[in-house]
Design an enzyme around this catalytic site. Structure first.
Site, PDB file in Angstrom:
ATOM      1  N   SER A   1       0.847  -1.245   0.057  1.00  0.00           N
ATOM      2  CA  SER A   1      -0.064  -0.024  -0.138  1.00  0.00           C
ATOM      3  C   SER A   1       0.755   1.405   0.022  1.00  0.00           C
ATOM      4  O   SER A   1       2.042   1.166   0.464  1.00  0.00           O
ATOM      5  CB  SER A   1      -0.938  -0.053   1.187  1.00  0.00           C
ATOM      6  OG  SER A   1      -1.347   1.117   1.589  1.00  0.00           O
TER       7      SER A   1
ATOM      8  N   TYR B   1      -2.177  -1.158  10.486  1.00  0.00           N
ATOM      9  CA  TYR B   1      -1.824  -1.263   9.092  1.00  0.00           C
ATOM     10  C   TYR B   1      -0.718  -0.803   8.647  1.00  0.00           C
ATOM     11  O   TYR B   1       0.069  -1.383   7.850  1.00  0.00           O
ATOM     12  CB  TYR B   1      -3.169  -0.439   8.349  1.00  0.00           C
ATOM     13  CG  TYR B   1      -3.486  -0.638   6.945  1.00  0.00           C
ATOM     14  CD1 TYR B   1      -4.265  -1.695   6.613  1.00  0.00           C
ATOM     15  CD2 TYR B   1      -2.935   0.223   6.187  1.00  0.00           C
ATOM     16  CE1 TYR B   1      -4.280  -1.995   5.170  1.00  0.00           C
ATOM     17  CE2 TYR B   1      -2.944   0.041   4.537  1.00  0.00           C
ATOM     18  CZ  TYR B   1      -3.763  -1.163   4.230  1.00  0.00           C
ATOM     19  OH  TYR B   1      -3.919  -1.187   2.758  1.00  0.00           O
TER      20      TYR B   1
END
Ligand code: NAD
Length: 264
Positions: free
Chosen positions: A146, A159
């Protein structure tokens, strides 16, 4: 010189679009979003796909659609992960989940769960599949990271931590696999139009104290130079490209597919 004679080359021609015929591709989180798009794209390229996901019914539907095999597995369960096939030629570590909260309110068990699914499961899958790739002298590892593998955002402690760890794991695999025909790379999307993102809109609205309608424009696309969400298929095409002979010198890299998000 024939491409198959070149060091690191691959006899399979990418030009016919079916360059993965005979290859087995394990995709985690393949029942939805980016994982599903990867499963479809790799099957279109001729591969047999192992569709791994917690969502049994949805995984079975994807497997039926593409002629693959579904594995209903909870990736937070180490024993279940260790029961997955060990003969994949390509591994796409994609499964992931999000939780948005300030650190002081972040549930510790949620933090642990996310590291299990997004870091430990990829590690366990690779420690089982790399020996097969090494034996045949060819393998591809694609980690769906990401922009949060490269940059941080507030309220996403688990995350951001997990994606940064995945980047590290990917680089170690790149170094260990380099002499054995195995490449390992990360793909780093910005916000992709998937269920994971849809579910974040209301959470982020609460965390930032703004209306859900403003979250996409003001928060999600604030750092993106190109003002649109990415489609899952665009991420899948990048993952697929990392498995073509044209990309065999690319390893240990992180490839942003982020509309300029990380250009800041
Ligand atoms: P998604 O929610 O659409 O799909 C994720 C899939 O993972 C689901 O099918 C879910 O069932 C599966 N999954 C979750 N926990 C699991 C578990 N414990 N065991 C097995 N399967 C499990 O999400 P997505 O948006 O397609 O995201 C896929 C990957 O892409 C994630 O790693 C995510 O971090 C990354 N990513 C997404 C975006 C985005 O904007 N959507 C951006 C950058 C990176």
């Amino acid at each position: 010189m024939n491409s198959s004679k070149r060091p690191g080359g691959d006899a399979r021609a990418p030009t016919d679009g079916r360059f993965l015929v005979g290859r087995r591709v394990l995709v985690t989180g393949a029942a939805s979003g980016i994982g599903r798009a990867c499963a479809v794209a790799f099957a279109d390229a001729g591969a047999r796909v192992y569709v791994v996901d917690l969502a049994a019914e949805a995984a079975e539907e994807v497997a039926q659609e593409i002629g693959g095999t579904a594995y209903a597995v909870d990736l937070s369960d180490p024993e279940a992960v260790d029961s997955l096939p060990d003969d994949a030629d390509v591994v796409v570590n994609n499964a992931g989940l999000q939780y948005v909260a300030p650190i002081q309110e972040f549930p510790a068990e949620r933090f642990t769960l996310m590291q299990r699914v997004m870091v430990e499961a990829p590690f366990r899958i690779l420690r089982r599949t790399l020996p097969h790739m090494y034996r045949q002298g060819w393998g591809r590892v694609v980690n769906i990271s990401s922009v949060h593998g490269l940059r941080a955002s507030a309220y996403k402690a688990a995350y951001v931590t997990a994606k940064h760890a995945l980047e590290g794991l990917s680089k170690v695999v790149a170094l260990e696999g380099a002499g054995r025909g195995v490449t390992s790379n990360c793909v780093n999307p910005g916000y992709v139009r998937t269920p994971l993102v849809e579910s974040q809109i209301s959470d982020q609205a609460v965390a930032h104290g703004i209306a859900p309608a403003d979250v996409v424009e003001q928060i999600m696309l604030a750092r993106s130079a190109i003002k649109r969400l990415i489609e899952p298929e665009e991420v899948a095409r990048t993952a697929l490209w990392l498995c073509t002979p044209h990309s065999s010198y690319i390893t240990g890299a992180a490839i942003p597919v982020d509309g300029g998000w990380t250009a800041h």
